[in-house]
Write a protein that holds these residues in place. Structure first.
Motif, PDB file in Angstrom:
ATOM      1  N   UNK A  32       0.827  -1.052   0.118  1.00 38.85           N
ATOM      2  CA  UNK A  32      -0.079  -0.152  -0.107  1.00 38.85           C
ATOM      3  C   UNK A  32       0.966   1.345   0.041  1.00 38.85           C
ATOM      4  N   UNK A  33       1.800   1.220   0.815  1.00 39.71           N
ATOM      5  CA  UNK A  33       2.792   2.303   0.819  1.00 39.71           C
ATOM      6  C   UNK A  33       3.491   2.567  -0.488  1.00 39.71           C
ATOM      7  N   UNK A  34       3.957   1.528  -1.183  1.00 38.35           N
ATOM      8  CA  UNK A  34       4.627   1.633  -2.433  1.00 38.35           C
ATOM      9  C   UNK A  34       3.689   2.037  -3.470  1.00 38.35           C
ATOM     10  N   UNK A  35       2.553   1.562  -3.294  1.00 35.11           N
ATOM     11  CA  UNK A  35       1.631   2.104  -4.434  1.00 35.11           C
ATOM     12  C   UNK A  35       1.187   3.558  -4.284  1.00 35.11           C
ATOM     13  N   UNK A  36       1.027   4.267  -3.080  1.00 35.20           N
ATOM     14  CA  UNK A  36       0.702   5.632  -3.051  1.00 35.20           C
ATOM     15  C   UNK A  36       1.991   6.216  -3.379  1.00 35.20           C
ATOM     16  N   UNK A  37       3.277   5.868  -2.968  1.00 41.00           N
ATOM     17  CA  UNK A  37       4.266   6.415  -3.507  1.00 41.00           C
ATOM     18  C   UNK A  37       4.534   6.501  -5.126  1.00 41.00           C
ATOM     19  N   UNK A  38       4.042   5.344  -5.603  1.00 37.28           N
ATOM     20  CA  UNK A  38       4.084   5.250  -7.013  1.00 37.28           C
ATOM     21  C   UNK A  38       3.116   6.425  -7.835  1.00 37.28           C
ATOM     22  N   UNK A  39       2.202   6.288  -7.107  1.00 36.09           N
ATOM     23  CA  UNK A  39       1.070   7.164  -7.603  1.00 36.09           C
ATOM     24  C   UNK A  39       1.632   8.697  -7.481  1.00 36.09           C
ATOM     25  N   UNK A  40       2.126   9.021  -6.213  1.00 34.96           N
ATOM     26  CA  UNK A  40       2.589  10.195  -6.339  1.00 34.96           C
ATOM     27  C   UNK A  40       3.735  10.764  -7.426  1.00 34.96           C
ATOM     28  N   UNK A  41       4.534   9.668  -7.515  1.00 34.20           N
ATOM     29  CA  UNK A  41       5.816  10.026  -8.359  1.00 34.20           C
ATOM     30  C   UNK A  41       5.248  10.067  -9.948  1.00 34.20           C
ATOM     31  N   UNK A  42       4.364   9.211 -10.357  1.00 35.49           N
ATOM     32  CA  UNK A  42       3.676   9.261 -11.715  1.00 35.49           C
ATOM     33  C   UNK A  42       2.698  10.563 -11.690  1.00 35.49           C
ATOM     34  N   UNK A  43       2.099  11.031 -10.561  1.00 34.57           N
ATOM     35  CA  UNK A  43       1.303  12.151 -10.746  1.00 34.57           C
ATOM     36  C   UNK A  43       1.944  13.522 -11.342  1.00 34.57           C
ATOM     37  N   UNK A  44       3.323  13.253 -10.618  1.00 33.65           N
ATOM     38  CA  UNK A  44       4.235  14.793 -10.947  1.00 33.65           C
ATOM     39  C   UNK A  44       4.771  14.685 -12.259  1.00 33.65           C
ATOM     40  N   UNK A  45       5.418  13.502 -12.685  1.00 30.77           N
ATOM     41  CA  UNK A  45       6.268  12.996 -13.620  1.00 30.77           C
ATOM     42  C   UNK A  45       5.547  13.248 -15.015  1.00 30.77           C
ATOM     43  N   UNK A  46       4.284  12.684 -14.979  1.00 33.11           N
ATOM     44  CA  UNK A  46       3.545  12.606 -16.176  1.00 33.11           C
ATOM     45  C   UNK A  46       2.954  14.050 -16.436  1.00 33.11           C
ATOM     46  N   UNK A  47       2.756  14.950 -15.551  1.00 30.50           N
ATOM     47  CA  UNK A  47       1.640  15.935 -15.527  1.00 30.50           C
ATOM     48  C   UNK A  47       2.570  17.182 -16.140  1.00 30.50           C
ATOM     49  N   UNK A  48       2.321  17.978 -17.213  1.00 27.87           N
ATOM     50  CA  UNK A  48       3.010  19.206 -17.664  1.00 27.87           C
ATOM     51  C   UNK A  48       3.012  20.272 -16.685  1.00 27.87           C
ATOM     52  N   UNK A  49       2.033  20.317 -15.864  1.00 24.35           N
ATOM     53  CA  UNK A  49       1.669  21.404 -14.906  1.00 24.35           C
ATOM     54  C   UNK A  49       2.111  20.943 -13.652  1.00 24.35           C
TER      55      UNK A  49
END
Length: 339
Positions: A32-49
């Motif tokens: 669960x911890x890894x999934x949230x950290x992964x979500x956070x990383x992707x949310x920033x990395x894949x977002x132009x803004x």
């Protein structure tokens, strides 16, 4: 939890392999911890803004700690972890700050600066893993933070070429200067020359030093958790070994470990766990935490429910917003036509 298991299975083969040795009471919260950290990383990395993305993550973290997570599997699972394990908010918030540093393209002048970044994006995970094992001893937390920093330095060493081709630079710029390497020229044409190889070798030597320090803390973890953490230590350190076999060239090649090697390290970890149950406690356990990770150790050891928003995170968000405004202005200027 099914969504969390998929996230780790596809997101990190090394972490997935090591997690198989953890008891289920720790493994499921760790997923669960890894999934949230992964979500956070992707949310920033894949977002132009980028600024909006980090602000959105901060709002999601607000909802998690308020007990009202968004209706998404990682948020719901992480909210349960926060409640069940009394996870100090300062630790995941430091992770968001590190993601913000990534989004601004921050560079690191010294090894200490790079350790400060590694503390946020990796030592946070090591400290949170300790919390999942119900371990709040500050010495054990300090060694867990050492392990996180070591693993991040290994990742950076492995990905020098890949990062440079994407316009990212994590190597200490004072090390580059000492080798006569101009950072801008290096980014425009990354080259596995003698200077970059020496820098990668030096960075891996620092990682090795921290892996050895981290080992002293594994012996104070619950016995059934030690094999999984030994496995993480050996699998990531093994990446450094592969790099050494290439002459520390992480620009024209990418170090990879094999399934057979991972299996051997899992067996080694099981053996070291048995040995740890009869070995005396190492005096290295009591070494002071790294200056760059001390704030994480103190936050997790205190079990404090008092929390205030991080001024550093706000500063990072301000930098991100300024970057977004500058980029938008440049786009507008580029599309404008003279009368």
């Amino acid at each position: 939890m099914a969504a969390c298991r998929e996230a780790i299975r596809h997101g990190s083969l090394s972490f997935h392999a090591a997690s198989r040795l953890l008891p289920s009471r720790v493994r499921d919260p760790a997923l669960a911890l890894y999934a949230f950290c992964r979500l956070a990383d992707d949310a920033v990395d894949l977002n132009e803004h980028k600024a909006d993305a980090v602000l959105r993550l901060r709002d999601r973290l607000d909802r998690v700690y308020a007990g009202r997570p968004e209706n998404a599997a990682p948020d719901r699972a992480f909210a349960a972890v926060v409640e069940d394990f009394d996870m100090p908010r300062a630790v995941p918030e430091a992770l968001l700050e590190g993601l913000g540093w990534d989004a601004t393209g921050r560079r690191y002048a010294t090894l200490s600066d790079l350790r400060a970044y590694s503390a946020r994006v990796a030592a946070t995970v090591g400290v949170m893993m300790c919390v999942l094992m119900r371990v709040r001893d500050p010495h054990a937390l300090a060694r867990a933070a050492d392990l996180g920093v070591a693993m991040q330095l290994t990742n950076i060493s492995r990905d020098v070429g890949e990062d440079a081709r994407a316009g990212r630079l994590y190597l200490p710029t004072d090390w580059l200067t000492a080798q006569g390497i101009d950072p801008e020229l290096f980014l425009s044409n990354p080259d596995a020359n003698a200077g970059t190889r020496r820098i990668v070798k030096r960075l891996l030597a620092e990682a090795t030093r921290l892996y050895h320090r981290a080992e002293a803390g594994i012996g104070v973890l619950p016995l059934d958790c030690r094999a999984g953490i030994f496995a993480a230590r050996h699998i990531y350190d093994g990446i450094g070994g592969r790099l050494a076999s290439t002459g520390f060239d992480s620009i024209s090649t990418r170090a990879r470990t094999t399934r057979a090697q991972k299996s051997a390290w899992l067996c080694l970890s099981a053996g070291r766990t048995l040995l740890s149950s009869v070995s005396p406690r190492s005096p290295v356990l009591f070494a002071r935490p790294l200056d760059e990770t001390r704030f994480l150790v103190e936050a997790a050891a205190r079990r404090s429910h008092v929390w205030s928003r991080s001024d550093q995170l706000f500063a990072t968000l301000s930098d991100l917003a300024e970057n977004d405004r500058a980029r938008q202005a440049a786009l507008i200027a580029g599309t404008a036509r003279p009368n």
